[in-house]
Design a protein around this motif. Structure first.
Motif, PDB file in Angstrom:
ATOM      1  N   SER A  14      36.016  -6.433  23.503  1.00 49.90           N
ATOM      2  CA  SER A  14      35.245  -5.629  22.544  1.00 49.90           C
ATOM      3  C   SER A  14      33.910  -6.292  22.227  1.00 49.90           C
ATOM      4  N   ALA A  15      33.770  -7.569  22.534  1.00 49.18           N
ATOM      5  CA  ALA A  15      32.458  -8.232  22.374  1.00 49.18           C
ATOM      6  C   ALA A  15      31.387  -7.539  23.207  1.00 49.18           C
ATOM      7  N   LEU A  16      31.802  -6.809  24.250  1.00 50.62           N
ATOM      8  CA  LEU A  16      30.828  -6.142  25.124  1.00 50.62           C
ATOM      9  C   LEU A  16      30.399  -4.774  24.590  1.00 50.62           C
ATOM     10  N   ASN A  17      30.855  -4.424  23.376  1.00 52.76           N
ATOM     11  CA  ASN A  17      30.455  -3.136  22.796  1.00 52.76           C
ATOM     12  C   ASN A  17      29.166  -3.251  21.982  1.00 52.76           C
ATOM     13  N   TYR A  18      28.441  -4.347  22.118  1.00 60.54           N
ATOM     14  CA  TYR A  18      27.253  -4.586  21.299  1.00 60.54           C
ATOM     15  C   TYR A  18      26.015  -4.763  22.169  1.00 60.54           C
ATOM     16  N   GLY A  19      24.864  -4.485  21.592  1.00 57.83           N
ATOM     17  CA  GLY A  19      23.582  -4.796  22.220  1.00 57.83           C
ATOM     18  C   GLY A  19      23.350  -4.057  23.523  1.00 57.83           C
ATOM     19  N   ILE A  20      22.695  -4.722  24.445  1.00 53.06           N
ATOM     20  CA  ILE A  20      22.294  -4.096  25.707  1.00 53.06           C
ATOM     21  C   ILE A  20      23.504  -3.611  26.491  1.00 53.06           C
ATOM     22  N   VAL A  21      24.561  -4.438  26.549  1.00 55.11           N
ATOM     23  CA  VAL A  21      25.754  -4.051  27.323  1.00 55.11           C
ATOM     24  C   VAL A  21      26.466  -2.878  26.651  1.00 55.11           C
TER      25      VAL A  21
END
Ligand code: 9WO
Length: 251
Positions: A14-21
């Motif tokens: 779920s860390a990849l649900n933020y920012g550019i990604v």
């Protein structure tokens, strides 16, 4: 781009649900799918994905069967040829050039290990390549997989916004292989009385380009000279590096 991730801890991603990604995911520039070896355990009595190492020693080893079954499901989930990668400290050190090649793949299966590692027979029979993000030991491969995904996704067309925009096709490409130049924003004098370099305020864009390139070359020479041994300098760059070194002598 399709990422299939073999992990005991899919929630970490779920860390990849933020920012550019995160934005790239919403735009469907990438798709993440998870395969948990725990869901492929056959002996539900024991219900274990790990077991004690042959030969003794500390810790536990991820067993072949649940891991191999998860990898095969990830392969069979579509008709796209996949590169199968294991993230471990024993792998080749990933460089930006490797990230660029990964970004050209349609599908990557990433294996994030836990415990003291995975059974060597999975590495020798089920994996194409073994890669490392750096010379340190983590508690599992998940963070390394996320680092790799983050670095790849920002290179996918559209991930940073309009790819033809002046900002994206910048100058930062010509800094290829160099460290970044210093950045400043308002105020022009900070609370310690430190000013922004004059050249950045005067609006001479060619002078700014030269100054930034000079700073990049100088910082690379001082902090990471190893990056310059495999990169030739064009005549302008050679002159700018000389000027940087002369200026830093004076100070
Ligand atoms: C832990 C350990 C404890 C006692 C004796 C031997 C031991 N080996 C390990 C170990 O290497 N654990 C790894 C944890 C097993 C594979 C997944 N883990 C992992 C991956 N740690 N660090 C990475 C990694 C991946 C990519 N780039 C850098 C580090």
């Amino acid at each position: 781009m399709q990422f299939d991730i073999i992990t005991l801890f899919p929630e970490m991603f779920s860390a990849l649900n933020y920012g550019i990604v995160g934005r790239a995911k919403k735009q469907d520039l990438l798709s993440l799918r998870f395969w948990n070896p725990r869901d492929f355990v056959q002996d539900k009595q024991q219900g274990r994905v790990d077991d004690r190492p042959y030969g003794g020693g500390p810790g536990m080893v991820m067993q072949v069967q649940p891991l191999r079954d998860a990898i095969n499901k990830a392969k069979q989930a579509d008709d796209t040829a996949a590169k199968i990668i294991y993230l471990s400290p024993q792998g080749r050190l990933i460089k930006q050039a490797d990230i660029q090649r990964f970004a050209e793949q349609p599908k990557i299966i990433l294996i994030a290990g836990r415990y003291e590692g995975i059974d060597e027979r999975v590495i020798s029979n089920d994996i194409d390549e073994e890669w490392s993000i750096g010379d340190y030991i983590l508690s599992g491969g998940e963070l390394a997989a996320m680092v790799m995904i983050d670095a790849i996704v920002r290179l996918l067309p559209g991930a940073l916004g309009d790819p033809t925009s002046a900002i994206n096709e910048s100058f930062s490409d010509s800094l290829d292989g160099l460290l970044d130049y210093p950045h400043y924003t308002r105020p022009v004098i900070d609370s310690n009385g430190q000013a922004v370099p004059e050249v950045l305020i005067n609006g001479d864009h060619e002078a700014i380009r030269r100054w930034r390139l000079m700073q990049s070359l100088g910082r690379t020479y001082l902090k990471r000279p190893d990056l310059l041994t495999n990169r030739s300098l064009n005549p302008e760059e050679a002159v700018l590096l000389q000027k940087f070194l002369e200026c830093s002598k004076e100070k």
